[in-house]
Design an enzyme around this catalytic site. Structure first.
Site, mmCIF file in Angstrom:
data_model
loop_
_atom_site.group_PDB
_atom_site.id
_atom_site.type_symbol
_atom_site.label_atom_id
_atom_site.label_comp_id
_atom_site.label_asym_id
_atom_site.label_seq_id
_atom_site.Cartn_x
_atom_site.Cartn_y
_atom_site.Cartn_z
ATOM 1 N N ASP A 83 65.861 74.424 12.651
ATOM 2 C CA ASP A 83 65.438 73.261 11.885
ATOM 3 C C ASP A 83 64.702 72.318 12.834
ATOM 4 O O ASP A 83 64.822 72.423 14.067
ATOM 5 C CB ASP A 83 66.676 72.586 11.278
ATOM 6 N N ASP A 133 63.942 68.349 12.216
ATOM 7 C CA ASP A 133 64.562 67.032 12.324
ATOM 8 C C ASP A 133 66.065 67.160 12.556
ATOM 9 O O ASP A 133 66.752 67.853 11.819
ATOM 10 C CB ASP A 133 64.295 66.216 11.060
ATOM 11 N N LYS A 163 65.913 75.372 1.696
ATOM 12 C CA LYS A 163 67.325 75.445 2.103
ATOM 13 C C LYS A 163 68.188 74.575 1.191
ATOM 14 O O LYS A 163 67.759 73.484 0.826
ATOM 15 C CB LYS A 163 67.473 74.950 3.558
ATOM 16 N N ASP A 212 71.323 71.191 12.024
ATOM 17 C CA ASP A 212 72.199 70.033 12.218
ATOM 18 C C ASP A 212 72.991 69.710 10.965
ATOM 19 O O ASP A 212 73.740 68.743 10.945
ATOM 20 C CB ASP A 212 71.383 68.813 12.642
#
Length: 259
Positions: free
Chosen positions: A13, A15, A184, A209
Site C-alpha cells: 500500500d 499511504d 480493497k 497499514d
C-alpha cells in the site's frame, strides 16, 4: 502446517506504508531501491482513484521515492481492467477524476449519460448533487452500479472527507441497488495486479497499514501479509479482528532485509 514458498513478488500500500501525510516513512526509500535493484516484480497500490499512475509517479518522485509508472496499481486501473473483461467496449456514466476517466478511456470505454451500460463511482474532490441525481436516475433505469472502492472517508489537512463508500451508500439508499466494489478489500484488485506483473499469490506478499483492507485483501488473495504500524491500525486494534497478518512490524524499514 504447509511451509510457504519464498517471497518473490511484493505488493505494498502507499499511504501509511511508504508515506504519511505527504512525508516518506523512514526506510521507504531503501525498500523501493532494493526492490528495483533485485529485479523482483512489485506494485505500489492505492484505493484512491483520483490520480493516474503518472500523477502518483510524480508525487512519489517529489518525496524521493522512485517508483516506475508501470509499478503503480490503483483502484481505477483495477476497475477498468475488470470492466474490460466483463463487458469490453462498453459505455459508462462516471463520477470521478482523471485517474478513473483516463483508465476507462484507455480500456476502450465511452463516457456518456445516454443509456450507459454502467454507472461508475470513484473519488472526486467535489461530489456534485446534479451528478449524483443523474447517477441515481440512470441506475433506476437499468445501468449497473460499480464503485472503485468502499472507503467511507479520506484524509485531508482539515480532517476527514466523505469518500466513495459513503457516497455509494447514499446512491444505494436512493435506488435500492448496491454497487460492486472493485478496490480493497476485494481480492480481485490484488489478483488483477498480480496478473499484470506476472506474479503468483503463493510466492507474493502484501504490506499494508490497515487490517480491514490491506491485510484482509492479501489474506483472501492467498498472499503472505505484513502489517506495518505507521498508518491507521495500531497494535491494540489487531485483536478486534478474527484474522491475523503473517507478521506485524513497526515499519517498512523492518522488511528491507527480506527482499
Amino acid at each position: 502446517m504447509t511451509e510457504r514458498k519464498p517471497i518473490e513478488s511484493w505488493l505494498t500500500d502507499m499511504d501509511g506504508v511508504l508515506m504519511h501525510e505527504g512525508v516518506p516513512v523512514p526506510g521507504a526509500d531503501s525498500f523501493i531501491k532494493k526492490l528495483r535493484e533485485s529485479g523482483r516484480p512489485f506494485l505500489v497500490l492505492t484505493n484512491n482513484s483520483i490520480y493516474t499512475a503518472r500523477d502518483l509517479h510524480a508525487r512519489l518522485n517529489r518525496i524521493g521515492l522512485e517508483v516506475p509508472v508501470e509499478n503503480i496499481w490503483t483502484s481505477a486501473l483495477a476497475t477498468a481492467k475488470f470492466l474490460d473483461t466483463q463487458h469490453p467496449g462498453g459505455t459508462a456514466y462516471v463520477i470521478g477524476e482523471a485517474g478513473l476517466t483516463t483508465a476507462l478511456h484507455d480500456a476502450g470505454y465511452v463516457m456518456t449519460d445516454a443509456d450507459p451500460d454502467f454507472v461508475i463511482l470513484g473519488e472526486t474532490r467535489t461530489y456534485s448533487f446534479e451528478a449524483l441525481t443523474k447517477a441515481i436516475r440512470l441506475i433506476n433505469d437499468g445501468a449497473r452500479f460499480i464503485a472503485t472502492n468502499p472507503d467511507n472517508t479520506g484524509p485531508s489537512p482539515e480532517g476527514v472527507l466523505p469518500a466513495t463508500g459513503s457516497v455509494a451508500a447514499l446512491i444505494t439508499k436512493a435506488t435500492g441497488k448496491k454497487p460492486y466494489f472493485v478496490g480493497k478489500p476485494n481480492p480481485l484488485m490484488m489478483r488483477t495486479g498480480l496478473n499484470v506483473i506476472g506474479a503468483h499469490s503463493e510466492s507474493s506478499a502484501m504490506i499494508g497499514d490497515r487490517m480491514d483492507t490491506d491485510v484482509l485483501a492479501g489474506l483472501e488473495a492467498g498472499m503472505e501479509t505484513f502489517l506495518v504500524l505507521t498508518g491507521l491500525t495500531s497494535q491494540d486494534d489487531i485483536d478486534q479482528y478474527p484474522y491475523r497478518p503473517t507478521k506485524v512490524v513497526d515499519s517498512i524499514a523492518d522488511l528491507v532485509d527480506l527482499i
